[in-house]
Write a protein that holds these residues in place. Sequence first.
Motif, PDB file in Angstrom:
ATOM      1  N   ARG A  28       0.811  -1.216   0.000  1.00  0.00           N
ATOM      2  CA  ARG A  28       0.000   0.000   0.000  1.00  0.00           C
ATOM      3  C   ARG A  28       0.845   1.266   0.000  1.00  0.00           C
ATOM      4  O   ARG A  28       0.346   2.337  -0.352  1.00  0.00           O
ATOM      5  CB  ARG A  28      -0.947  -0.026   1.194  1.00  0.00           C
ATOM      6  CG  ARG A  28      -2.078  -1.049   0.993  1.00  0.00           C
ATOM      7  CD  ARG A  28      -2.985  -1.166   2.188  1.00  0.00           C
ATOM      8  NE  ARG A  28      -4.170  -1.963   1.849  1.00  0.00           N
ATOM      9  CZ  ARG A  28      -5.044  -2.399   2.746  1.00  0.00           C
ATOM     10  NH1 ARG A  28      -4.873  -2.126   4.042  1.00  0.00           N
ATOM     11  NH2 ARG A  28      -6.089  -3.114   2.367  1.00  0.00           N
ATOM     12  N   SER A  29       2.106   1.156   0.380  1.00  0.00           N
ATOM     13  CA  SER A  29       2.998   2.317   0.339  1.00  0.00           C
ATOM     14  C   SER A  29       3.680   2.449  -1.017  1.00  0.00           C
ATOM     15  O   SER A  29       4.500   3.334  -1.229  1.00  0.00           O
ATOM     16  CB  SER A  29       4.071   2.205   1.424  1.00  0.00           C
ATOM     17  OG  SER A  29       4.972   1.144   1.134  1.00  0.00           O
ATOM     18  N   ASP A  30       3.332   1.525  -1.946  1.00  0.00           N
ATOM     19  CA  ASP A  30       3.909   1.512  -3.299  1.00  0.00           C
ATOM     20  C   ASP A  30       5.404   1.238  -3.300  1.00  0.00           C
ATOM     21  O   ASP A  30       6.115   1.642  -4.217  1.00  0.00           O
ATOM     22  CB  ASP A  30       3.612   2.821  -4.046  1.00  0.00           C
ATOM     23  CG  ASP A  30       2.168   2.892  -4.512  1.00  0.00           C
ATOM     24  OD1 ASP A  30       1.575   1.826  -4.752  1.00  0.00           O
ATOM     25  OD2 ASP A  30       1.635   4.015  -4.618  1.00  0.00           O
ATOM     26  N   THR A  81       8.553  -0.836  -4.187  1.00  0.00           N
ATOM     27  CA  THR A  81       8.780  -1.708  -5.329  1.00  0.00           C
ATOM     28  C   THR A  81       9.099  -3.116  -4.843  1.00  0.00           C
ATOM     29  O   THR A  81      10.147  -3.339  -4.235  1.00  0.00           O
ATOM     30  CB  THR A  81       9.932  -1.182  -6.204  1.00  0.00           C
ATOM     31  OG1 THR A  81       9.635   0.135  -6.636  1.00  0.00           O
ATOM     32  CG2 THR A  81      10.123  -2.076  -7.424  1.00  0.00           C
ATOM     33  N   GLU A 105      -4.100  -6.794  -3.665  1.00  0.00           N
ATOM     34  CA  GLU A 105      -3.239  -5.613  -3.766  1.00  0.00           C
ATOM     35  C   GLU A 105      -2.034  -5.889  -4.655  1.00  0.00           C
ATOM     36  O   GLU A 105      -1.599  -5.022  -5.421  1.00  0.00           O
ATOM     37  CB  GLU A 105      -2.783  -5.177  -2.361  1.00  0.00           C
ATOM     38  CG  GLU A 105      -3.892  -4.665  -1.472  1.00  0.00           C
ATOM     39  CD  GLU A 105      -4.483  -3.353  -1.964  1.00  0.00           C
ATOM     40  OE1 GLU A 105      -3.751  -2.554  -2.558  1.00  0.00           O
ATOM     41  OE2 GLU A 105      -5.697  -3.132  -1.763  1.00  0.00           O
ATOM     42  N   ARG A 134      -0.871  -4.175  -8.571  1.00  0.00           N
ATOM     43  CA  ARG A 134       0.446  -3.594  -8.852  1.00  0.00           C
ATOM     44  C   ARG A 134       1.295  -4.494  -9.734  1.00  0.00           C
ATOM     45  O   ARG A 134       2.463  -4.226  -9.954  1.00  0.00           O
ATOM     46  CB  ARG A 134       1.161  -3.294  -7.535  1.00  0.00           C
ATOM     47  CG  ARG A 134       0.482  -2.179  -6.747  1.00  0.00           C
ATOM     48  CD  ARG A 134       0.811  -2.225  -5.258  1.00  0.00           C
ATOM     49  NE  ARG A 134       0.154  -1.123  -4.544  1.00  0.00           N
ATOM     50  CZ  ARG A 134      -1.117  -1.098  -4.189  1.00  0.00           C
ATOM     51  NH1 ARG A 134      -1.901  -2.137  -4.484  1.00  0.00           N
ATOM     52  NH2 ARG A 134      -1.632  -0.072  -3.551  1.00  0.00           N
ATOM     53  N   ASP A 155      14.509   1.575  -7.310  1.00  0.00           N
ATOM     54  CA  ASP A 155      13.217   1.733  -7.978  1.00  0.00           C
ATOM     55  C   ASP A 155      13.384   1.566  -9.483  1.00  0.00           C
ATOM     56  O   ASP A 155      14.414   1.921 -10.056  1.00  0.00           O
ATOM     57  CB  ASP A 155      12.624   3.116  -7.686  1.00  0.00           C
ATOM     58  CG  ASP A 155      12.120   3.236  -6.261  1.00  0.00           C
ATOM     59  OD1 ASP A 155      11.767   2.188  -5.672  1.00  0.00           O
ATOM     60  OD2 ASP A 155      12.080   4.361  -5.742  1.00  0.00           O
TER      61      ASP A 155
END
Length: 258
Positions: free
Chosen positions: A29-31, A33, A54, A58, A90
Amino acid sequence: MQGERKEETGHREHTLVIEGRNAVLEALRSDRTLDRLFILDGCQDGPVRTIVREAKKRDVVLDFVAKERLNQMSQTGKHQGVIAYAAAYDYAEISDMLKAAEEKGEAPFLLFLDGIEDPHNLGALIRTANIAGAHGVVIPKRRAVGLTATVAKTSAGALNYTPVARVTNLVRTMEELKEQGMWFVCADMDGETMYDLNLTGPIGLVIGSEGNGVSRLVKENCDFVASIPMRGDITSLNASVAGGILTYEIVRQRLGQK
């Protein structure tokens, strides 16, 4: 974040291994990677279904594995049926690579790596891409190593300057770039000698995996197949060495245009 630990040895080459349901869900949820997510096979309770949902949003690679494997991967013993591998760096977007080439007034030059599994080879190829002035490197999400700590170390700092994109489907990505005017050449011993090919202009160089080379579908979508002249008794090169040789043939031809 609770449930995180550093890990850079053995087959766990990722900078961060995240264990436990809450920690993994928070990471998603915090994105953050995530390269890969391992889930206990057969586990379908509410929290795990939420994690899977989730992850699919992504496009995180999911592996459903036996409890014994999770226990082997875990150092805390409290994985709760869920372990995630986070990338050391990233990932970038291909559009950013093309924009960087445009800003420099250069034809795009990208390296496409088809199934490179050795982190040392990936790191070496990213280093070569940087030194040769390539605008970026593209790797697949599946059946290939991601941006692990070993890759970062082997790149000798190149990961700080050379963007790496991670795509779901190499062939589809190549087709989209062809529509934008890019040509593709792959390395294969059965191809035409690289010195006889015109490798200038907007180009993507495809390097295959260590054991199997370029996959059939990827090869079929290349415009050229280039071979490296070999005069010795051995008829194959390490993936990163072959990539380096072909990269600099492209550089040589580009310099010849100036």
